[in-house]
Design an enzyme around this catalytic site. Structure first.
Site, PDB file in Angstrom:
ATOM      1  N   ASP A   8       0.866  -1.170   0.000  1.00 33.81           N
ATOM      2  CA  ASP A   8       0.000   0.000   0.000  1.00 33.81           C
ATOM      3  C   ASP A   8       0.904   1.222   0.000  1.00 33.81           C
ATOM      4  O   ASP A   8       1.787   1.353   0.862  1.00 33.81           O
ATOM      5  CB  ASP A   8      -0.892   0.024   1.241  1.00 33.81           C
ATOM      6  CG  ASP A   8      -1.889  -1.127   1.261  1.00 33.81           C
ATOM      7  OD1 ASP A   8      -2.025  -1.820   0.230  1.00 33.81           O
ATOM      8  OD2 ASP A   8      -2.527  -1.335   2.301  1.00 33.81           O
ATOM      9  N   ASP A 130     -15.600  -4.973  -0.023  1.00 31.86           N
ATOM     10  CA  ASP A 130     -15.289  -5.023   1.405  1.00 31.86           C
ATOM     11  C   ASP A 130     -16.587  -5.232   2.166  1.00 31.86           C
ATOM     12  O   ASP A 130     -17.579  -4.534   1.910  1.00 31.86           O
ATOM     13  CB  ASP A 130     -14.637  -3.716   1.856  1.00 31.86           C
ATOM     14  CG  ASP A 130     -13.401  -3.364   1.053  1.00 31.86           C
ATOM     15  OD1 ASP A 130     -12.705  -4.299   0.617  1.00 31.86           O
ATOM     16  OD2 ASP A 130     -13.143  -2.173   0.855  1.00 31.86           O
TER      17      ASP A 130
END
Length: 239
Positions: A8, A130
């Protein structure tokens, strides 16, 4: 199974967020190209990259850096964060990115994302959903987990009969190193065939990888904190 070592990126540095909170980030490296080289040397073929700045700003921020990484690395890159328009997707694919990851937009604008799948091909687009599990039902959250849609995973995926790749994250497990939600993932593998499902969130050991039945697994924090050695993980899934 494909192992996707994950990085990330925030401010061109490799970080990990705790439960998706931008103010709770741990920095692991400021050399993403060196990390990609280590992944390749370990035998990886793919890497999963998220432009966290892009995700937060809802527009590309580090796509130029990621395009440069794609040019300089032999790995195939799967990239998410900040994609909102067709031209943004096209530019990254033209830059050599193997797959673009689409999250909240897949829930908000399914017609748009279906057009992209039709134009660029189902192998070039990964849906990313998600979920929070509420009374046994996986409910999709968007906007960096801040907005509960009230819509089940199953209903959202039903909008995409032509999709081929799904990255599935149980929000409660992400970054916690407590193991994946095996029950959810096994249910998804059974109910969402023939989608190629990537498990995301909670992978913390080789035992977790051995137990997974998904087509892929995102390995992030456990890799960066030394709980999993990439060489061993790759050897495990290839035997």
């Amino acid at each position: 199974m494909i192992i996707y070592p994950a990085m990330d990126l925030m401010g061109e540095r490799i970080v990990r967020l705790q439960q998706g909170k931008f103010d709770d980030a741990t920095t692991y490296s400021d050399e993403p190209l060196e990390a990609l080289q280590r992944f390749a040397e370990a035998g990886a073929e793919w890497t999963h990259i998220v432009d966290l700045d892009g995700a937060r700003m809802r527009e590309p921020v580090q796509h130029e850096l990621i395009a440069a990484l794609a040019r300089m690395s032999s790995l195939r890159l799967q990239v998410g964060g900040g994609f909102r328009t067709r031209d943004q997707v096209a530019r990254m694919l033209d830059a050599g990115i193997a797959r673009v990851v689409i999250g909240s937009l897949a829930v908000r604008e399914p017609d748009t994302v279906r057009r992209w799948i039709g134009e660029f091909g189902a192998d070039r687009i990964t849906l990313s959903l998600d979920v929070n599990v509420v009374d046994g039902v996986p409910v999709v959250a968007i906007s960096g987990w801040t907005e509960d849609t009230g819509t089940s995973l199953w209903k959202v995926v039903a909008e995409y009969p032509e999709a081929r790749h799904l990255l599935l994250t149980d929000i409660g497990q992400d970054g916690m190193l407590a193991g994946p939600n095996f029950e959810l993932l096994e249910d998804a593998v059974e109910r969402l065939a023939p989608l190629n499902i990537q498990a995301s969130g909670g992978v913390s050991s080789l035992a977790d990888l051995e137990r997974l039945t998904t087509d892929g697994a995102i390995v992030g924090k456990a890799l960066w904190e030394g709980r999993i050695r990439l060489e061993e993980a790759l050897r495990l899934v290839r035997t």
